[in-house]
Scaffold this active site. Structure first.
Site, short mmCIF file in Angstrom:
data_model
loop_
_atom_site.label_atom_id
_atom_site.label_comp_id
_atom_site.label_asym_id
_atom_site.label_seq_id
_atom_site.Cartn_x
_atom_site.Cartn_y
_atom_site.Cartn_z
N HIS A 14 4.57 0.42 -3.07
CA HIS A 14 4.78 -0.81 -2.23
C HIS A 14 6.24 -0.67 -1.79
CE1 HIS A 14 5.27 -5.45 -2.46
NE2 HIS A 14 6.12 -4.88 -1.91
N HIS A 16 8.90 -1.13 1.75
CA HIS A 16 9.33 -1.95 3.14
C HIS A 16 10.02 -0.92 4.06
CE1 HIS A 16 7.99 -5.93 1.88
NE2 HIS A 16 8.32 -5.89 0.72
N LEU A 17 9.48 -0.52 5.11
CA LEU A 17 10.52 0.35 5.97
C LEU A 17 11.04 -0.46 7.06
CD1 LEU A 17 8.31 3.76 5.88
CD2 LEU A 17 10.68 3.10 4.42
N ASN A 42 5.00 -6.78 6.61
CA ASN A 42 5.65 -8.21 7.06
C ASN A 42 6.83 -7.54 7.95
OD1 ASN A 42 7.24 -6.79 4.96
ND2 ASN A 42 7.96 -8.62 4.26
N LYS A 100 -2.81 -6.94 2.44
CA LYS A 100 -1.80 -7.46 2.05
C LYS A 100 -2.07 -8.97 2.13
CE LYS A 100 2.11 -8.38 -0.12
NZ LYS A 100 2.87 -7.80 -0.77
N HIS A 137 0.81 -10.95 -3.34
CA HIS A 137 2.01 -11.10 -3.54
C HIS A 137 1.79 -12.58 -4.19
CE1 HIS A 137 6.65 -12.21 -2.96
NE2 HIS A 137 6.14 -13.51 -3.51
N HIS A 175 4.39 -6.05 -7.73
CA HIS A 175 5.70 -6.48 -8.24
C HIS A 175 5.72 -7.40 -9.37
CE1 HIS A 175 5.47 -9.32 -5.26
NE2 HIS A 175 5.64 -8.46 -4.28
N ASP A 249 9.13 -1.87 -4.15
CA ASP A 249 9.56 -3.02 -3.31
C ASP A 249 10.83 -2.77 -2.78
OD1 ASP A 249 8.93 -5.21 -1.99
OD2 ASP A 249 9.48 -6.61 -3.67
N HIS A 253 17.63 -4.96 3.49
CA HIS A 253 18.11 -6.15 4.36
C HIS A 253 19.80 -5.58 4.69
CE1 HIS A 253 15.36 -8.93 4.33
NE2 HIS A 253 14.90 -8.72 3.05
O1 DOR Z 1 12.37 -9.48 -2.35
C1 DOR Z 1 11.53 -9.30 -1.69
N1 DOR Z 1 11.69 -8.72 -0.44
N2 DOR Z 1 10.26 -9.76 -1.84
C2 DOR Z 1 9.26 -9.90 -0.91
O2 DOR Z 1 8.20 -10.34 -1.08
C3 DOR Z 1 9.70 -9.53 0.54
C4 DOR Z 1 10.71 -8.68 0.52
C5 DOR Z 1 11.03 -8.17 1.89
O3 DOR Z 1 10.34 -8.16 2.87
O4 DOR Z 1 12.29 -8.42 2.22
ZN ZN Z 2 7.54 -6.20 -1.14
#
Ligand code: DOR
Ligand code: ZN
Length: 348
Positions: A14, A16-17, A42, A100, A137, A175, A249, A253
């Site tokens: 799991h 996020h890139l 996402n 997802k 999720h 998660h 996960d 950011h």
């Molecule tokens: O903390 C999180 N960040 N939970 C998520 O489900 C999405 C993820 C994100 O894309 O930043």
């Molecule tokens: Zn996630």
């Protein structure tokens, strides 16, 4: 004292890139240690169709440094307009490894997600037929439900009824953060249910976010719960139970987006995840089970081969230092601080 540990190369089930400058800045931090990762869809706009997943995979591959090998395992973002035939074709071609489910409004970029699960019944039935896993999720979005209860309520109101309606559906509870989710997985005897656990949920509880000042870098969704839940996650991860495996996960950011009156959810753990996990598993007397959690149980559930190469972790006499943040073209991204010194590192 064990001071080196060689395990099959890990995968991240799991991740996020993102895209653009952020993708360029973060990808190597996963490719450094991990062979493969399940890539979250996402983006803005989300990765909904097989064609979009293929284009995104190409952008990811272009961001992998030439000296590294890394295989992104693509996912599709389920919407109420998703076409079962498109999903099945993307799976049959080998491109897509999971779909997802984001309940609409549950988290970052989930606006296009599913408001009423009944509206995706046909897609879920097709996924059950072809054995394609659904990554979930698992939080309700009902504003009347306390944020700390949203995972447990989701299991009862949404997940369990869906699994009864579509019994062959293979589900990864993503998660997980509660003892309730751990117990739900443990009680299952269908062979169609598994859960990922993040690095940070093994280490922090809600006090880390809120006690002694608010700490946005520990804020993610699902939000960390009370200590009893963290201990249940630790026990599950370290138990050797094949239904639990690593999904970091890692969710980058920029500091600019985190440190706001209404900051983003997400913790960036890619650089130091393996160091943190070795620390956790050693502390719980389970170093011999780390390989199962990071490198064996995930491929088993996803019906993929394990990786053929290995990584060696070694325990240093002095703490291993990770940068407090990385610089990306999109801005600074703070690296997860476990709150204790790390001594294990992945050898180059
Ligand atoms: O903390 C999180 N960040 N939970 C998520 O489900 C999405 C993820 C994100 O894309 O930043
Ligand atoms: Zn996630």
């Amino acid at each position: 004292m064990t001071d080196t540990l060689t395990i099959l190369r890990p995968d991240d089930w799991h991740l996020h890139l993102r895209d653009g400058e952020m993708l360029q800045g973060v990808t190597l931090h996963t490719a450094n240690h991990f062979a493969r990762a399940i890539i979250m869809p996402n983006l803005v706009p989300p990765v909904v169709t097989g064609a979009e997943a293929e284009a995104y995979r190409d952008r990811i591959m272009a961001a992998v440094p030439a000296s590294m090998t890394f295989e992104p395992l693509m996912t599709l973002y389920l919407t109420e307009a998703t076409q079962a035939d498109d999903v099945a074709a993307a799976h049959a071609s080998g491109l897509v490894k999971a779909v997802k489910l984001y309940p609409a409004g549950a988290t970052t970029n989930s606006q296009s997600g599913v408001s009423n699960i009944d509206n995706v019944q046909g897609v879920l039935e097709r996924m059950a037929d072809i054995g394609l896993p659904l990554c979930v999720h698992g939080e309700v979005t009902d504003p009347d439900i306390d944020i700390f209860d949203r995972e447990a309520v989701f299991i009862e109101r949404v997940l369990d009824p869906v699994r009864r309606r579509v019994p062959g559906l293979r589900v990864v509870m993503e998660h997980v953060t509660t003892a309730d989710a751990v117990a739900y997985v443990q009680a299952d005897d269908s062979g169609n249910l598994a859960a990922t656990i993040t690095t940070h949920h093994l280490i922090i509880n809600r006090n880390h976010i809120l006690a002694g000042g608010i700490r946005p870098h520990y804020y993610c969704l699902p939000v960390a719960k009370r200590e009893t839940h963290r201990l249940a996650l630790r026990a599950a991860a370290c138990s050797g139970d094949e239904r639990f495996f690593l999904g970091t996960d890692s969710a980058p950011h920029t500091d600019e987006a985190k440190l706001l009156p209404c900051g983003c959810a997400g913790i960036f753990t890619a650089p130091n995840t393996m160091s943190c996990l070795a620390h956790v598993f050693e502390e719980d007397g389970a170093l011999d089970r780390l390989e199962g959690f990071t490198s064996r149980h995930g491929p088993q559930f996803y019906r993929l081969p394990v990786n053929s190469d290995e990584v060696t972790l070694s325990k240093q006499a002095d703490p291993v230092r990770y940068p407090e943040y990385i610089e990306t073209g999109a801005g600074k991204v703070t690296v997860f601080d476990p709150g204790f010194d790390l001594f294990w590192r992945v050898e180059d």
